[in-house]
Design an enzyme around this catalytic site. Structure first.
Site, PDB file in Angstrom:
ATOM      1  N   ASP A 147      50.101  40.071  37.387  1.00  0.00           N
ATOM      2  CA  ASP A 147      49.758  40.987  36.303  1.00  0.00           C
ATOM      3  C   ASP A 147      48.343  41.468  36.586  1.00  0.00           C
ATOM      4  O   ASP A 147      47.381  40.729  36.397  1.00  0.00           O
ATOM      5  CB  ASP A 147      49.848  40.241  34.961  1.00  0.00           C
ATOM      6  CG  ASP A 147      49.357  41.085  33.796  1.00  0.00           C
ATOM      7  OD1 ASP A 147      49.021  42.272  34.000  1.00  0.00           O
ATOM      8  OD2 ASP A 147      49.303  40.547  32.668  1.00  0.00           O
TER       9      ASP A 147
ATOM     10  N   LYS B 157      40.989  49.391  36.412  1.00  0.00           N
ATOM     11  CA  LYS B 157      42.352  49.908  36.284  1.00  0.00           C
ATOM     12  C   LYS B 157      42.360  51.296  35.636  1.00  0.00           C
ATOM     13  O   LYS B 157      43.228  52.117  35.925  1.00  0.00           O
ATOM     14  CB  LYS B 157      43.172  48.927  35.446  1.00  0.00           C
ATOM     15  CG  LYS B 157      44.660  49.190  35.409  1.00  0.00           C
ATOM     16  CD  LYS B 157      45.356  48.041  34.718  1.00  0.00           C
ATOM     17  CE  LYS B 157      46.835  48.261  34.551  1.00  0.00           C
ATOM     18  NZ  LYS B 157      47.457  47.088  33.897  1.00  0.00           N
TER      19      LYS B 157
ATOM     20  N   GLU C 212      55.235  46.754  32.912  1.00  0.00           N
ATOM     21  CA  GLU C 212      54.786  45.592  32.144  1.00  0.00           C
ATOM     22  C   GLU C 212      55.702  45.232  30.979  1.00  0.00           C
ATOM     23  O   GLU C 212      56.052  44.059  30.820  1.00  0.00           O
ATOM     24  CB  GLU C 212      53.334  45.801  31.674  1.00  0.00           C
ATOM     25  CG  GLU C 212      52.356  45.649  32.835  1.00  0.00           C
ATOM     26  CD  GLU C 212      51.002  46.291  32.596  1.00  0.00           C
ATOM     27  OE1 GLU C 212      50.713  46.690  31.453  1.00  0.00           O
ATOM     28  OE2 GLU C 212      50.228  46.394  33.569  1.00  0.00           O
TER      29      GLU C 212
ATOM     30  N   ASP D 242      53.393  46.798  23.765  1.00  0.00           N
ATOM     31  CA  ASP D 242      52.421  46.197  24.678  1.00  0.00           C
ATOM     32  C   ASP D 242      51.074  46.898  24.551  1.00  0.00           C
ATOM     33  O   ASP D 242      50.885  48.002  25.059  1.00  0.00           O
ATOM     34  CB  ASP D 242      52.972  46.303  26.111  1.00  0.00           C
ATOM     35  CG  ASP D 242      52.043  45.700  27.145  1.00  0.00           C
ATOM     36  OD1 ASP D 242      50.930  45.253  26.782  1.00  0.00           O
ATOM     37  OD2 ASP D 242      52.428  45.675  28.330  1.00  0.00           O
TER      38      ASP D 242
END
Lengths: 625, 183
Positions: free
Chosen positions: A25, A87, A186, A208
């Site tokens: 992850d 990210k 994800e 999420d």
């Protein structure tokens, strides 16, 4: 009854033909690595028993980059050389970075490819290289724990990541020396982790909210097939935004000017985050803010004030929720459960508003920080071939429509969003001028009408179109999206067969030569050698091909090949075997290509026979009914 | 080195060619084809087999979506019968043109009405019932294929296209209204 298998503690299962695989992850704020051991998926800790690796990389003036907690500790003292939330920069151009990431303290420069580079006191680095450092750290951790080299990994990405962001993630993995079995969305990973594959049929929603991204996915499980029905989200919305809103509020209350320096902003963000966490359990929190003049500002912060500040941000997540329900064609009463993922779903207000919107209780049993890595590990284990064939199957979708620029700067959608992948679609275009011999293809991603409002993925040209009157040429443009959600585009003039083909390298991506150079640089650091890596790569490829052809021959060789064909393939295999043990990587590559060509017909026949077999049982069943 | 892509979508799924499709049955067959051919099953196979699997599953996905959706299925059936739909060409049916105008107007009126949400919902129900009527007609037309029935089906297709677009616009308006209330 099945016999239980007992393995020695510490024994690697590689000896039983078990391939070492891991799920990663790669998060905005935190990253984790997990693996399946003795049938159990678990995250792997570092030497200090910490499972979470903060996604932070510090570049010291000399020496190797520092990753994780150690880098986090330096962040407040040396913010300019300590890269956090990288990210958010993946697959983005300098212009995007200057708008979407304007709160980031780093200095950026442009590069030839349009990918921004961050200036550190140890030189310029690209976001892909920073991510690769995080991945290397996790790779090292996993290989130490498992006692062997990883054969492959599944890396998770936000479902709402576009093609450029996915490609950047894959490039980072390549730089880190990892073989990517699959990029997995994800929310889908979270759904797997929740064991929704354990026969829990029905419709599941995964909400999420991570540090920097928001995703909503709606999945249907039936007969062991997990089908993503729709996905929506915002790849620049997350818990960091809550922290920033709180920090802004504190600045107003404490009368701190807008142009506070980076160190003070870092401290404020840290205090904001702490306050957010405390308010999950308490009604109020006392703020003690360190001022630049050395004084302390104190103030009370209540949950009610907190809710007022964060509500507008949380409500931004509800429009994508509506859109996802719509695209899936379902209403809230058809939902079986709602899985909450991402650290930001610990915030009570998030849970309240989401539960209210879906009119449903929420599932929060698995640690929301670990759930994605665990799901990725389960999928990695399946893809590495450690599980039997009747395992669950995952069918995912593309999050954003893929289109092409047409006359007048308009977008023509070729593959609409929420199309199940792999997907392929072709569309015909023509020339608009007499004697036009070239056509420029502009590949875009997004939902808007105007090209300028969408994301530009790539430009390429089809040349050598024979001179004809306007409208006479027939140019077929084919878009193909693979199981990782990555796009390939081909343009072909139908009457002459002139063809042009691109593996879409995003406009803001790295070119192959840039990647090669980075690889060389990192090798120099590691005192490794590029030649050795090339040899190793070819050997791994050769082994994979020999293994897959051998097992295909064992399964279908007799039925699908005549003697001559069989002999030729057998010879090519033994040639490749002996080349593989040599040290000439070019010769191995040639051997691979020879065997590959020889088995092409065989592979196609095997596919055809599988398709026939897939429906055969069914037809017989129906006849006997 | 292509595998067999000459099969039409109905043949690929092993079901009879026609407008009527049993969605549950189609879904079952889709799952079985995916189980056999999906790239996940070829993750450790050779590069070539992985590529073939991507191409084949892309075709299976496209076939499934085409057969599942009445609008796409209609167009596909027309194409199988040699009727190409020109997207630029619109219907000349004046009655339908009038209807189109009325429906468009009712969408605009909904936005400005006293209870816009109820108005949009009413419009959506109207649209849904029209679509249901059309599918009944199409089933009959494709059961008895001749030049006249294909022409009628092509006309219905154009109407369906309009109604479908209108439905999407109504849905967008519904989203917009709902989010405005939330704020």
């Amino acid at each position: 009854m099945a016999l239980l298998q007992i393995t020695e503690p510490g024994e690697t299962s590689a000896s039983h033909g078990h391939r070492l695989a891991a799920g990663i992850d790669l998060g905005t704020t935190n990253s984790l690595v997990a693996t399946v051991r003795s049938g159990l998926a678990e995250t792997l800790p570092d030497n200090n028993d910490q499972h979470i690796l903060p996604s932070i990389v510090h570049y010291p003036a000399d020496g190797r980059p520092v990753v994780g907690t150690a880098a986090l500790d330096i962040a407040t003292q040396d913010p300019l050389n300590t890269i956090a939330s990288v990210k958010r920069l993946m697959g983005r151009g300098l212009a995007d970075v200057n708008t979407t990431a304007k709160q980031l303290p780093y200095k950026f420069t442009d590069s030839d490819s349009g990918m921004p580079r961050i200036c550190t006191c140890n030189g310029e680095v690209s976001p892909v290289e920073v991510s690769a450092e995080i991945l290397k750290s996790l790779k090292f951790r996993a290989e130490e724990a498992l006692g062997g080299e990883l054969s492959g990994v599944v890396i998770t990405v936000p479902a709402y990541f576009d093609d450029a962001q996915r490609q950047a993630t894959k490039d980072a993995a390549y730089l880190a020396g990892l073989k990517v079995l699959r990029l997995l969305n994800e929310p889908t990973a979270a759904a797997i982790a929740y064991g929704l594959d354990q026969g829990n049929e029905g419709i599941h929603v995964v909400y999420d909210l991570g540090g920097g991204t928001f995703d909503i996915s709606i999945l249907r499980l039936s007969h062991g097939v997990f089908e993503v029905m729709s996905t929506a989200g915002d790849s620049a919305l997350g818990g960091d935004d809550l922290d920033r809103a709180i920090a802004t509020w504190i600045m107003q209350q404490a009368d701190i000017s807008d142009d506070a320096d980076h160190k003070q902003i870092r401290r404020l963000l840290r205090d904001a985050r702490k306050a957010k966490e405390v308010l999950t359990d308490s009604e109020t929190v006392m703020l003690n803010i360190e001022m630049n003049d050395g004084g302390i500002w104190q103030g009370e912060f209540s949950r009610e004030q907190f809710n007022d500040i964060v509500d507008p941000i949380i409500k931004k997540t509800l429009l994508p929720c509506r859109r996802a329900l719509r695209d899936a064609g379902i209403s809230t009463d058809e939902i079986q459960d709602i899985v909450m993922v991402g650290g930001s779903t610990r915030v009570l207000r998030v849970r309240e508003l989401v539960s209210e919107f879906f009119k449903h209780e929420l599932m929060t049993e698995i640690d929301p920080d670990k759930v994605v890595a665990i799901g990725a590990a389960v999928q990695a284990n399946i893809l590495a071939g450690n599980k039997s064939d009747d395992e669950m199957l995952l069918l995912d979708v593309i999050p954003l429509s893929l289109g092409i620029e047409t006359m007048g700067g308009l977008t023509e959608k070729i593959i609409p969003r929420n199309t199940t992948i792999p997907a392929a679609k072709a569309q015909e275009f023509t020339t608009h001028k007499d004697g036009q011999t070239a056509m420029s293809v502009h590949v875009v991603q997004g939902e808007r009408e105007l090209v300028s409002d969408n994301r530009s993925l790539a430009h390429f040209e089809l040349r050598g179109i024979p001179s004809m009157v306007a409208g006479a040429a027939r140019i077929k443009v084919t878009y193909q999206v693979d199981a990782d959600g990555l796009l390939e585009v081909t343009a072909r003039e139908q009457t002459t067969g002139v063809e042009s083909h691109v593996q879409v390298k995003p406009s803001y991506g790295l070119s192959d030569s840039e990647i090669e150079n980075m690889l060389k640089d990192s090798m120099e650091h590691a005192k490794d050698d590029v030649g050795a890596r090339s040899l190793r790569e070819q050997q791994v490829d050769a082994d994979r091909l020999i293994e897959s052809v051998t097992s295909a021959l064992a399964a279908d060789g007799k039925q699908l090949l005549d003697e001559v064909e069989r002999d030729q393939i057998d010879i090519a295999i033994s040639q490749l075997r002996s080349l593989r043990d040599g040290d000439d990587h070019r010769a191995i590559k040639q051997g691979i290509s020879r065997l590959d060509k020889l088995t092409a017909n065989f592979a196609a026949r095997r596919m055809d026979s599988s398709i026939r077999k897939a429906l055969k049982g069914r037809t017989l069943d129906e006849i006997s009914d | 080195m292509q595998t067999d892509t000459t099969q039409n979508y109905f043949e690929l799924f092993g079901i009879p060619v026609g407008f009527e499709v049993n969605a549950d049955d189609l879904r079952d067959r889709y799952r079985e084809l995916q189980r056999a051919m999906h790239p996940d099953k070829f993750a450790s196979a050779s590069e070539r087999e992985r590529r073939l699997s991507v191409q084949l599953t892309a075709n299976i996905n496209e076939a499934f979506q085409t057969l599942l959706d009445p609008l796409k299925r209609t167009r596909y059936l027309l194409e199988l019968n040699g009727v190409e739909i020109n997207t630029q060409e619109t219907t000349k049916d004046t009655e339908f043109l009038m209807e189109q105008m009325e429906l468009r107007e009712s969408l605009e009126e909904a936005r400005h009405s006293d209870d816009p949400q109820a108005a949009v919902m009413g419009l959506m129900q109207n649209v849904e019932s029209r679509l249901r009527d059309m599918t009944v007609k199409l089933t009959a037309l494709f059961a008895d294929i001749n030049e006249t029935s294909l022409q009628a089906a092509a006309n219905l297709y154009r109407m369906m296209q309009f109604i479908d677009k209108l439905r999407r616009e109504a849905e967008d308006l519904e989203d917009e209204l709902a989010m405005a209330v939330d704020d």
